[in-house]
Design an enzyme around this catalytic site. Structure first.
Site, short mmCIF file in Angstrom:
data_model
loop_
_atom_site.label_atom_id
_atom_site.label_comp_id
_atom_site.label_asym_id
_atom_site.label_seq_id
_atom_site.Cartn_x
_atom_site.Cartn_y
_atom_site.Cartn_z
N THR A 154 -42.59 -35.79 74.05
CA THR A 154 -42.60 -36.92 73.60
C THR A 154 -42.09 -37.12 72.20
O THR A 154 -42.36 -36.04 71.38
CB THR A 154 -44.14 -37.25 73.58
OG1 THR A 154 -44.61 -37.51 74.82
CG2 THR A 154 -44.44 -38.62 72.84
N ARG A 182 -48.08 -41.76 87.83
CA ARG A 182 -48.78 -41.20 86.79
C ARG A 182 -48.39 -41.53 85.27
O ARG A 182 -47.29 -41.92 84.95
CB ARG A 182 -48.49 -39.54 86.94
CG ARG A 182 -49.22 -38.92 85.72
CD ARG A 182 -48.35 -38.40 84.51
NE ARG A 182 -48.92 -37.42 83.61
CZ ARG A 182 -48.59 -37.31 82.42
NH1 ARG A 182 -47.44 -38.11 81.94
NH2 ARG A 182 -48.92 -36.44 81.53
N THR A 205 -48.43 -34.56 71.51
CA THR A 205 -47.42 -34.35 72.45
C THR A 205 -47.81 -33.41 73.33
O THR A 205 -48.65 -32.40 72.77
CB THR A 205 -46.03 -34.14 71.78
OG1 THR A 205 -44.80 -33.81 72.96
CG2 THR A 205 -45.91 -33.15 70.80
#
Ligand code: ASP
Length: 301
Positions: A154, A182, A205
């Protein structure tokens, strides 16, 4: 807004996850130093990463779910009373800007799936095909058993502007080849991102499932509220994850914490997690300040 420093001029700063944020930070730091807002800066870093087709874990080029569909999640936050998020966006690329629109133009915090795409369309945002050819090819190889899922990274960004205001953003295509539907930690305030101007902010992350059960970024900020330094807060969040889940060697979590006065803490379960810092001294990429398991293989992009 909330002044951060009482006695000194605030020093504009950006801290972001992984090397994939480097280009975005290089573009965003000059406007921030010139007086731009922290919110504009974090959105600019996230947007640049979303639009980079070579990044396979955020925006265009992101790896799809198990059924071959790319879905994007994002969040922006200025304070507990001012945040916005979208998740499972399938048709629009600039999801951090979309999350900001949820924050600024609606009475809600999060829009999901078709509702988020409809909102983007109503705002006049252009539809995009999010599945890039390389991501489709990687998915085909995975589906036919030829490729194990790569790590998933991320972009998480925190910034303080020259007015002393902090903002954060977080954007991801989520875990590669996830089950359809998800959603991980990234778009949820307190999980992938948390900002409280009284204290500071945090981004996370890595394996979102390991962050969500401990409210990782909320926990980091609460620890600072109770007197921890940014680095102590990072350490305790990682220890809490460790005690809660006993993560497997391939599982990674990286955390960055930025205090309201501009001090940074960073750490990860495994080596390989890097932090981009941008300020008046320039843009630099540094390894996380602590690693819980330096003895296990690195987990990086
Ligand atoms: N935390 C994200 C998620 O679990 C993925 C990542 O950071 O790479 O969706």
């Amino acid at each position: 807004m909330w002044p951060i420093l009482d006695s000194q001029e605030p020093m504009p700063i950006i801290a972001a996850t992984w090397s994939l944020a480097t280009g975005g930070c290089q573009g965003a730091i000059a406007p921030l130093i010139a007086g731009g807002s922290a919110l504009d800066a974090v959105c600019a870093v996230a947007r640049a990463t979303e639009r980079d087709p070579t990044v396979d874990s955020v925006g265009l080029g992101g790896l799809p779910d198990a059924t071959g569909h790319v879905t994007l999640d994002a969040c922006v936050m200025v304070s507990p009373a001012k945040c916005g998020a979208v998740c499972a966006v399938a048709k629009h690329l600039d999801v951090t800007d979309l999350a900001r629109m949820v924050m600024e133009r609606t009475r809600h915090v999060m829009l999901a799936g078709k509702g988020a795409d409809d909102f983007a369309r109503a705002l006049g945002m252009r539809e995009s095909n999010l599945l890039a050819p390389a991501a489709r090819a990687a998915w085909e190889r995975w589906r036919t058993g030829g490729e194990t899922p790569p790590s998933h990274d991320t972009v998480g960004v925190l910034a303080i502007d020259s007015a002393g205001v902090m903002a954060g953003a977080c954007s991801t295509s989520g875990m590669a080849y996830k089950l359809a539907g998800r959603v991980g930690d990234s778009p949820i305030p307190g999980h992938g991102l948390y900002v409280d101007p009284e204290v500071g902010g945090a981004v996370a992350t890595g394996n979102g499932e390991l962050v969500m059960g401990v409210c990782g970024t909320f926990l980091a900020v609460e620890l600072m509220r109770r007197g921890s330094t940014p680095q102590e807060a990072v350490r305790e969040v990682l220890e809490r994850i460790e005690r809660t889940y006993s993560p497997e060697p391939h599982q990674q979590v990286g955390v960055i914490v930025l205090s309201r006065d501009g001090r940074i803490g960073s750490g990860a379960l495994r080596g390989g997690f890097e932090v981009v810092v941008a300020d008046e001294q320039g843009v630099r990429l540094t390894p996380a300040a602590m690693v819980t398991h330096p003895d296990t293989p690195e987990v990086k992009r």
